[in-house]
Design an enzyme around this catalytic site. Structure first.
Site, short mmCIF file in Angstrom:
data_model
loop_
_atom_site.label_atom_id
_atom_site.label_comp_id
_atom_site.label_asym_id
_atom_site.label_seq_id
_atom_site.Cartn_x
_atom_site.Cartn_y
_atom_site.Cartn_z
N ASP A 77 119.59 81.76 37.87
CA ASP A 77 120.20 81.06 36.72
C ASP A 77 120.44 79.58 36.95
OD1 ASP A 77 122.09 81.96 38.60
OD2 ASP A 77 123.71 81.97 37.12
N GLU A 135 124.11 84.24 38.94
CA GLU A 135 124.95 84.02 40.13
C GLU A 135 126.13 83.11 39.82
OE1 GLU A 135 126.89 82.54 43.38
OE2 GLU A 135 125.63 81.18 42.23
#
Ligand code: NI
Length: 387
Positions: A77, A135
């Site tokens: 991400d 994350e």
């Protein structure tokens, strides 16, 4: 540096992947284009990826017969940041940016997969490539684990590029490497009134001032000075006007610790201090403490294996004892199975190491780091699964 030849041969491919991910960053659990691209690439290598693991994650197994299963993990991400780097492969998504290096993590893991899928059947065991979403705060690792990404895995490894150290250094350490990252909110409910008539009021701003000071004594007076901890109040909100006594003040902040014991100590002391300050000032104080990611604690044997594999690439510049009070959801994997999370130096300017920190709008990295990580992974796989 001893970059593996298999990795040197695909250098441009790895860098192209990173730049592609960089141009199309996606936020936590929105990594749809990202996961589709990863799926396509893995399929083109002859693997059969499992899609939609942990919502938008991808895993794929490369089997070389019976033996241990090694998990290699990359996070996927990006962050809600408007990029200002000026690079010619800048983010094409407004307000979203790969400002932590996860684009590089994915490129390194794809490069590792590419190199390993081209190998003859020379190992005993399986490599599981784990591409994990979310994350940055939402704990994608937990969703991956729930969807079985660790099933059958014996050991797991993960890399973070590290802009505070130059390329050619690798941070590997046994034990804690990243902290527990908790959040808290405090709401002080006083009694408002005229700024010239404090009698009969409970001034929330005075209470808040005392509280901020008192909470700082947890780290300075209660925790062991040899064990790192942090308590930060990052935000205060309250008050209406210069001549009004504020009825309500809210504070929020973060607490960091490397051990569960210190985490509990901070939480308990905060509650006690808040209780005492509330009594002292006759205020009502609501306290909401939310556990974030646990501390990231490496296991000894996997850490020793990474150290050896890293030494084969960067010599004595491996094993730098990097530590950070940042948090990582890789910690959830390490609570389940043995493993090691390590740092690959990626500072774009060796002279000014702190000029391009992680999570800043002009973040960029030295892409040579993207050859170091996969070389370590290949050595690791050779050492663990080699005949
Ligand atoms: Ni990160």
């Amino acid at each position: 540096m001893n970059i593996r030849t298999e990795i040197k041969e695909i250098e441009s491919l790895i860098i192209d992947w990173r730049r592609d991910f960089h141009q199309y960053p996606e936020l936590s659990f929105e990594e749809h284009r990202t996961s589709a691209l990863i799926g396509d690439e893995l399929r083109s290598m002859g693997l059969e990826p499992r899609m939609n693991v942990g919502k938008t994650g991808v895993t794929a197994d490369l089997k070389f017969g019976d033996g241990p299963v090694i998990g290699l993990r990359a996070d996927m991400d990006a962050l809600p940041i408007q990029e200002t780097s000026g690079l010619d492969f800048m983010s094409k998504h407004d307000g979203v940016m790969h400002a932590c290096g996860h684009d590089g993590h994915m490129a390194m893991l794809l490069g590792t997969a590419k190199a390993l899928t081209q190998k003859e059947n020379s190992y005993k065991g399986t490599i599981r490539f784990i591409f994990q979403p979310a994350e940055e705060g939402q704990g994608g690792a937990r969703y991956m684990i729930k969807d079985g990404c660790l099933d059958g895995v014996n050991e797991i490894y993960g890399i973070h590029v590290w802009n505070y150290q130059p390329v050619g250094e690798v941070g590997v350490k046994d034990g804690p490497v990243l902290a527990a990252a908790d959040m808290f909110k405090i709401k002080i409910k006083g009694k408002g009134g005229h700024g010239a008539a404090p009698q009969g009021t409970v001034d929330s701003i005075v209470v808040a001032s005392h509280l901020v000071q008192a909470l700082q004594t947890i780290v300075s007076r209660n925790t062991n000075p040899l064990e790192s901890t942090v308590v930060t109040i990052g935000k205060i909100n309250g008050g209406h006007n210069f001549n009004i006594i504020a009825e309500e003040v809210t504070l929020s902040g973060t607490a960091r610790a490397y051990t569960e014991e210190n985490r509990t100590l901070i939480k308990t002391r905060m509650a006690d201090i808040i209780d005492g300050v509330a009594k002292t000032y006759n205020a009502e104080i609501l306290f909401d403490y939310e556990d974030g990611y646990p501390p990231t604690i490496n296991h000894s044997e996997p850490a020793a294996r990474v150290l050896k594999a890293a030494e084969e690439v960067v010599g004595e510049k491996a094993g730098m004892p990097y530590l950070s009070m940042g948090g990582e959801d890789f910690s959830y994997y390490l609570q389940k199975i043995p493993g090691c999370f390590f740092f690959v130096g990626s500072a774009p300017n060796k002279q000014k190491l702190f000029e391009t920190p992680h999570h800043c709008s002009h973040f960029t990295m030295d892409e040579q780091a993207l050859l170091v990580g996969p070389s370590i992974y290949l050595n690791l796989v050779d050492n663990i699964l080699g005949n």
